[in-house]
Motif scaffolding. Sequence first.
Motif, PDB file in Angstrom:
ATOM      1  N   ARG A 256       1.980  13.704   4.327  1.00 36.27           N
ATOM      2  CA  ARG A 256       3.235  12.964   4.212  1.00 36.27           C
ATOM      3  C   ARG A 256       2.981  11.637   3.493  1.00 36.27           C
ATOM      4  O   ARG A 256       1.997  10.945   3.763  1.00 36.27           O
ATOM      5  CB  ARG A 256       3.841  12.698   5.591  1.00 36.27           C
ATOM      6  N   ALA A 257       3.887  11.315   2.561  1.00 39.34           N
ATOM      7  CA  ALA A 257       3.772  10.063   1.817  1.00 39.34           C
ATOM      8  C   ALA A 257       4.160   8.880   2.711  1.00 39.34           C
ATOM      9  O   ALA A 257       4.999   9.001   3.604  1.00 39.34           O
ATOM     10  CB  ALA A 257       4.666  10.092   0.586  1.00 39.34           C
ATOM     11  N   TYR A 258       3.535   7.757   2.458  1.00 35.50           N
ATOM     12  CA  TYR A 258       3.861   6.555   3.236  1.00 35.50           C
ATOM     13  C   TYR A 258       3.764   5.328   2.345  1.00 35.50           C
ATOM     14  O   TYR A 258       3.135   5.329   1.283  1.00 35.50           O
ATOM     15  CB  TYR A 258       2.926   6.404   4.437  1.00 35.50           C
ATOM     16  N   ARG A 259       4.412   4.258   2.786  1.00 41.20           N
ATOM     17  CA  ARG A 259       4.318   2.948   2.153  1.00 41.20           C
ATOM     18  C   ARG A 259       4.120   1.895   3.240  1.00 41.20           C
ATOM     19  O   ARG A 259       4.698   2.003   4.316  1.00 41.20           O
ATOM     20  CB  ARG A 259       5.589   2.605   1.358  1.00 41.20           C
ATOM     21  N   VAL A 260       3.320   0.891   2.935  1.00 34.71           N
ATOM     22  CA  VAL A 260       3.147  -0.258   3.827  1.00 34.71           C
ATOM     23  C   VAL A 260       3.882  -1.431   3.202  1.00 34.71           C
ATOM     24  O   VAL A 260       3.614  -1.804   2.057  1.00 34.71           O
ATOM     25  CB  VAL A 260       1.657  -0.591   4.029  1.00 34.71           C
ATOM     26  N   LEU A 261       4.810  -1.996   3.955  1.00 33.86           N
ATOM     27  CA  LEU A 261       5.638  -3.085   3.451  1.00 33.86           C
ATOM     28  C   LEU A 261       5.269  -4.399   4.125  1.00 33.86           C
ATOM     29  O   LEU A 261       5.075  -4.441   5.345  1.00 33.86           O
ATOM     30  CB  LEU A 261       7.121  -2.788   3.698  1.00 33.86           C
ATOM     31  N   ASN A 262       5.206  -5.457   3.324  1.00 33.65           N
ATOM     32  CA  ASN A 262       5.062  -6.809   3.860  1.00 33.65           C
ATOM     33  C   ASN A 262       6.424  -7.475   3.819  1.00 33.65           C
ATOM     34  O   ASN A 262       7.023  -7.629   2.751  1.00 33.65           O
ATOM     35  CB  ASN A 262       4.060  -7.623   3.032  1.00 33.65           C
ATOM     36  N   ILE A 263       6.922  -7.864   4.989  1.00 31.44           N
ATOM     37  CA  ILE A 263       8.266  -8.432   5.106  1.00 31.44           C
ATOM     38  C   ILE A 263       8.144  -9.888   5.540  1.00 31.44           C
ATOM     39  O   ILE A 263       7.511 -10.188   6.556  1.00 31.44           O
ATOM     40  CB  ILE A 263       9.099  -7.646   6.135  1.00 31.44           C
ATOM     41  N   PRO A 264       8.721 -10.823   4.775  1.00 30.93           N
ATOM     42  CA  PRO A 264       8.647 -12.232   5.157  1.00 30.93           C
ATOM     43  C   PRO A 264       9.298 -12.465   6.517  1.00 30.93           C
ATOM     44  O   PRO A 264      10.276 -11.784   6.880  1.00 30.93           O
ATOM     45  CB  PRO A 264       9.437 -12.947   4.052  1.00 30.93           C
ATOM     46  N   PRO A 265       8.791 -13.412   7.296  1.00 34.17           N
ATOM     47  CA  PRO A 265       9.357 -13.664   8.625  1.00 34.17           C
ATOM     48  C   PRO A 265      10.794 -14.169   8.583  1.00 34.17           C
ATOM     49  O   PRO A 265      11.486 -14.128   9.597  1.00 34.17           O
ATOM     50  CB  PRO A 265       8.409 -14.728   9.208  1.00 34.17           C
TER      51      PRO A 265
ATOM     52  N   GLU B 278       0.844  -1.198   0.000  1.00 35.13           N
ATOM     53  CA  GLU B 278       0.000   0.000   0.000  1.00 35.13           C
ATOM     54  C   GLU B 278       0.878   1.246   0.000  1.00 35.13           C
ATOM     55  O   GLU B 278       1.940   1.276   0.629  1.00 35.13           O
ATOM     56  CB  GLU B 278      -0.912   0.008   1.232  1.00 35.13           C
ATOM     57  N   THR B 279       0.438   2.257  -0.734  1.00 31.63           N
ATOM     58  CA  THR B 279       1.098   3.573  -0.706  1.00 31.63           C
ATOM     59  C   THR B 279       0.017   4.643  -0.605  1.00 31.63           C
ATOM     60  O   THR B 279      -1.156   4.409  -0.942  1.00 31.63           O
ATOM     61  CB  THR B 279       1.934   3.820  -1.972  1.00 31.63           C
ATOM     62  N   GLY B 280       0.395   5.807  -0.146  1.00 29.80           N
ATOM     63  CA  GLY B 280      -0.582   6.882  -0.038  1.00 29.80           C
ATOM     64  C   GLY B 280       0.002   8.105   0.632  1.00 29.80           C
ATOM     65  O   GLY B 280       1.226   8.204   0.844  1.00 29.80           O
ATOM     66  N   VAL B 281      -0.862   9.025   0.962  1.00 34.44           N
ATOM     67  CA  VAL B 281      -0.466  10.263   1.641  1.00 34.44           C
ATOM     68  C   VAL B 281      -1.389  10.454   2.832  1.00 34.44           C
ATOM     69  O   VAL B 281      -2.620  10.353   2.715  1.00 34.44           O
ATOM     70  CB  VAL B 281      -0.556  11.484   0.702  1.00 34.44           C
ATOM     71  N   ALA B 282      -0.807  10.706   3.991  1.00 36.00           N
ATOM     72  CA  ALA B 282      -1.572  10.945   5.213  1.00 36.00           C
ATOM     73  C   ALA B 282      -0.965  12.135   5.941  1.00 36.00           C
ATOM     74  O   ALA B 282       0.260  12.183   6.156  1.00 36.00           O
ATOM     75  CB  ALA B 282      -1.560   9.707   6.105  1.00 36.00           C
ATOM     76  N   ASP B 283      -1.815  13.088   6.291  1.00 35.29           N
ATOM     77  CA  ASP B 283      -1.358  14.299   6.979  1.00 35.29           C
ATOM     78  C   ASP B 283      -0.265  15.002   6.197  1.00 35.29           C
ATOM     79  O   ASP B 283       0.704  15.526   6.770  1.00 35.29           O
ATOM     80  CB  ASP B 283      -0.869  13.961   8.394  1.00 35.29           C
TER      81      ASP B 283
END
Length: 205
Positions: free
Chosen positions: A180-189, A173-178
């Motif tokens: 500020r740009a952000y990204r959500v990363l899924n990291i393998p265990p 996921e990517t987007g802008v909140a307040d």
Amino acid sequence: MPADGRRTFPQYECVLPQQSGTRGHPAALAAPLSAQAAQPAETVVDVTAFGADRTGARDSAGAVAAALRQARTVQGPVRVLFPRGTYQIYRSRPRPGSCTSPTPSAPTRRTGTSASGILMEDMRDVTIDGGGSHLQFHGLTTAFAAIRSQSVTVCNFSFDATAPKVVDVTVSETGVADGRAYRVLNIPPTNGFTVANNQVTWLGE
């Protein structure tokens, strides 16, 4: 499990039970000479003869694979021997086969490919003898796999896996909140990391 995390597989001895009426007479357990002579001799295939590095300085995956291919051509029992030492086994490119391994970003699934550190395929009466060695596996791989094989024994070694140095991250996921740009990363265990002071530090070899 030992403090260093290594898993050790000891060699076991098989003791034949005494036959009725032979108690106290170990000699009675011996097979007739004719039966002993009928047993085929065991062939030893030394992985260092194919270039495996027992000092642990170089990758031995290719040499071990070559030794296993040679062992597959042997008629009768065969012992693939690792002279005592440390062997580095790096993941090879997946090849067609019946054994599959999980990828960093997906669960295990049957894709018709395999990535195995030590692959025994179409083999019979084979012993993988570590000789007290340590095997260090690198990358996401199955340490041992046996496909269409019978009477396979693995003994006398310890092994461990090194965290990969290549990180497989999925941006979900990517987007802008307040503002500020952000990204959500899924990291393998399987990928170790730490987060401190708004920085991510990846842990691996």
